[in-house]
Design a protein around this motif. Structure first.
Motif, mmCIF file in Angstrom:
data_model
loop_
_atom_site.group_PDB
_atom_site.id
_atom_site.type_symbol
_atom_site.label_atom_id
_atom_site.label_comp_id
_atom_site.label_asym_id
_atom_site.label_seq_id
_atom_site.Cartn_x
_atom_site.Cartn_y
_atom_site.Cartn_z
ATOM 1 N N ARG A 72 0.767 -1.116 -0.010
ATOM 2 C CA ARG A 72 0.164 -0.073 -0.068
ATOM 3 C C ARG A 72 0.907 1.194 0.007
ATOM 4 O O ARG A 72 2.065 1.090 0.449
ATOM 5 N N PRO A 73 0.210 2.333 -0.486
ATOM 6 C CA PRO A 73 1.228 3.625 -0.575
ATOM 7 C C PRO A 73 1.855 3.874 0.744
ATOM 8 O O PRO A 73 3.022 4.439 0.903
ATOM 9 N N ASN A 80 12.115 -0.737 0.761
ATOM 10 C CA ASN A 80 11.209 -2.083 0.031
ATOM 11 C C ASN A 80 10.823 -1.787 -1.235
ATOM 12 O O ASN A 80 10.033 -2.612 -1.538
ATOM 13 N N THR A 81 11.214 -0.630 -1.951
ATOM 14 C CA THR A 81 10.814 -0.822 -3.444
ATOM 15 C C THR A 81 12.171 -0.511 -4.173
ATOM 16 O O THR A 81 12.544 -1.566 -4.608
ATOM 17 N N ALA A 133 6.714 -2.364 -12.079
ATOM 18 C CA ALA A 133 7.579 -1.417 -11.219
ATOM 19 C C ALA A 133 7.627 -0.083 -11.319
ATOM 20 O O ALA A 133 7.424 0.493 -10.298
ATOM 21 N N GLU A 134 7.538 0.462 -12.584
ATOM 22 C CA GLU A 134 7.343 1.983 -12.701
ATOM 23 C C GLU A 134 5.977 2.536 -12.216
ATOM 24 O O GLU A 134 5.789 3.418 -11.476
ATOM 25 N N GLU A 135 4.967 1.843 -12.351
ATOM 26 C CA GLU A 135 3.601 2.350 -11.861
ATOM 27 C C GLU A 135 3.588 2.375 -10.392
ATOM 28 O O GLU A 135 2.974 3.161 -9.786
ATOM 29 N N ARG A 136 4.141 1.479 -9.637
ATOM 30 C CA ARG A 136 4.094 1.325 -8.409
ATOM 31 C C ARG A 136 5.343 2.293 -7.561
ATOM 32 O O ARG A 136 5.084 3.031 -6.475
ATOM 33 N N LEU A 137 6.263 2.422 -8.082
ATOM 34 C CA LEU A 137 7.475 3.095 -7.559
ATOM 35 C C LEU A 137 7.184 4.708 -7.674
ATOM 36 O O LEU A 137 8.038 5.568 -6.792
ATOM 37 N N ARG A 138 6.519 4.946 -8.484
ATOM 38 C CA ARG A 138 6.043 6.525 -8.489
ATOM 39 C C ARG A 138 5.438 6.989 -7.237
ATOM 40 O O ARG A 138 5.521 8.233 -6.887
ATOM 41 N N GLN A 139 4.688 6.155 -6.398
ATOM 42 C CA GLN A 139 4.199 6.324 -5.287
ATOM 43 C C GLN A 139 5.165 6.329 -4.077
ATOM 44 O O GLN A 139 4.669 6.651 -2.867
ATOM 45 N N THR A 140 6.392 6.196 -4.171
ATOM 46 C CA THR A 140 7.147 6.479 -3.077
ATOM 47 C C THR A 140 7.516 7.681 -2.612
ATOM 48 O O THR A 140 7.803 8.537 -3.463
ATOM 49 N N HIS A 141 7.707 7.723 -1.317
ATOM 50 C CA HIS A 141 8.260 9.120 -0.687
ATOM 51 C C HIS A 141 9.730 9.136 -0.540
ATOM 52 O O HIS A 141 10.419 8.259 0.072
ATOM 53 N N LEU A 142 10.307 9.966 -1.086
ATOM 54 C CA LEU A 142 12.047 9.871 -1.398
ATOM 55 C C LEU A 142 12.634 11.211 -1.157
ATOM 56 O O LEU A 142 11.867 12.427 -1.045
ATOM 57 N N THR A 143 13.704 11.260 -0.789
ATOM 58 C CA THR A 143 14.665 12.266 -0.373
ATOM 59 C C THR A 143 15.065 12.879 -1.849
ATOM 60 O O THR A 143 15.008 12.043 -2.875
ATOM 61 N N PRO A 144 15.711 13.954 -1.836
ATOM 62 C CA PRO A 144 16.178 14.414 -3.476
ATOM 63 C C PRO A 144 17.079 13.641 -3.964
ATOM 64 O O PRO A 144 17.033 13.344 -5.162
#
Length: 201
Positions: A72-73, A80-81, A133-144
């Motif tokens: 889940r987002p 884990n992504t 992979a692309e569709e799900r990884l776009r929702q990950t919260h990331l550092t710069p």
């Protein structure tokens, strides 16, 4: 420049020598091409092990992508992504790199046959897993920094056909397989020519 090239070649040959001559304290892996213990046990990398090992690496990569797809987002993190995907891809990449090094140093008919079998499938496989992979990884919260890595990864996914409709993506996978086979054939011809080359003084 020539000196640096010679130094790199010398270090590379030293690495290969140590990998062969030193015993490994680790337990023997069931998948030698995927074993990341050092030194590398080159004597265990035999042609009959290549295909099952690469199939196992692809299975693990697909399992990682499916696991990412189930998150889940709010559960998604870099580890884990992207971290999980990089780790699983790294196993497949290392297995194929060992195979290419082995082929360049200990070429044989059995190894060529194994490489001709697995290389096109690996190329098509990497193209096939990118869309999910692309569709799900776009929702990950990331550092710069992680976001920049994500952008580069996404561009790699798109280069492998992630944005294409299913029919065109299937065609791209077929082209990737054909190109990989052509590359393998060219490499085989090059190695045959190099073996048969003589210099008479």
């Amino acid at each position: 420049m020539a000196a640096m090239s010679l130094l790199r070649q010398s270090l590379y040959l030293l690495f290969l020598f140590l990998s062969v001559s030193l015993p490994s304290p680790a337990a023997i892996s069931a998948h030698p091409f995927l074993d990341r213990e050092r030194p590398i046990r080159w004597s265990r990398l035999t042609p009959d092990k290549l295909e099952p090992d690469i199939q196992e690496a692809m299975r693990r990569t697909r399992a990682s992508v499916e696991e990412i797809s189930r998150l889940r987002p709010e559960e998604m993190t870099y580890e884990n992504t992207f971290g999980a995907l990089e780790k699983s891809n790294g196993l497949l990449t290392e297995g194929m790199c060992k195979a290419y090094v082995l082929k360049s140093l200990c070429d044989s008919g059995e190894l060529r046959k194994a490489m001709d079998s697995v290389a096109p499938r690996v190329s098509a496989f990497l193209s096939s897993v990118t869309k999910t992979a692309e569709e799900r990884l776009r929702q990950t919260h990331l550092t710069p920094e992680q976001k920049r890595y994500m952008e580069l990864s996404m561009q790699s996914f798109r280069d492998n056909g992630a944005d294409l409709p299913p029919d065109k993506r299937a065609r791209l996978e077929a082209i990737d397989r054909e190109l990989t086979l052509a590359s393998q054939r060219f490499n085989n011809l090059y190695m045959d020519a190099r073996k048969s080359w003589t210099w008479t003084v």
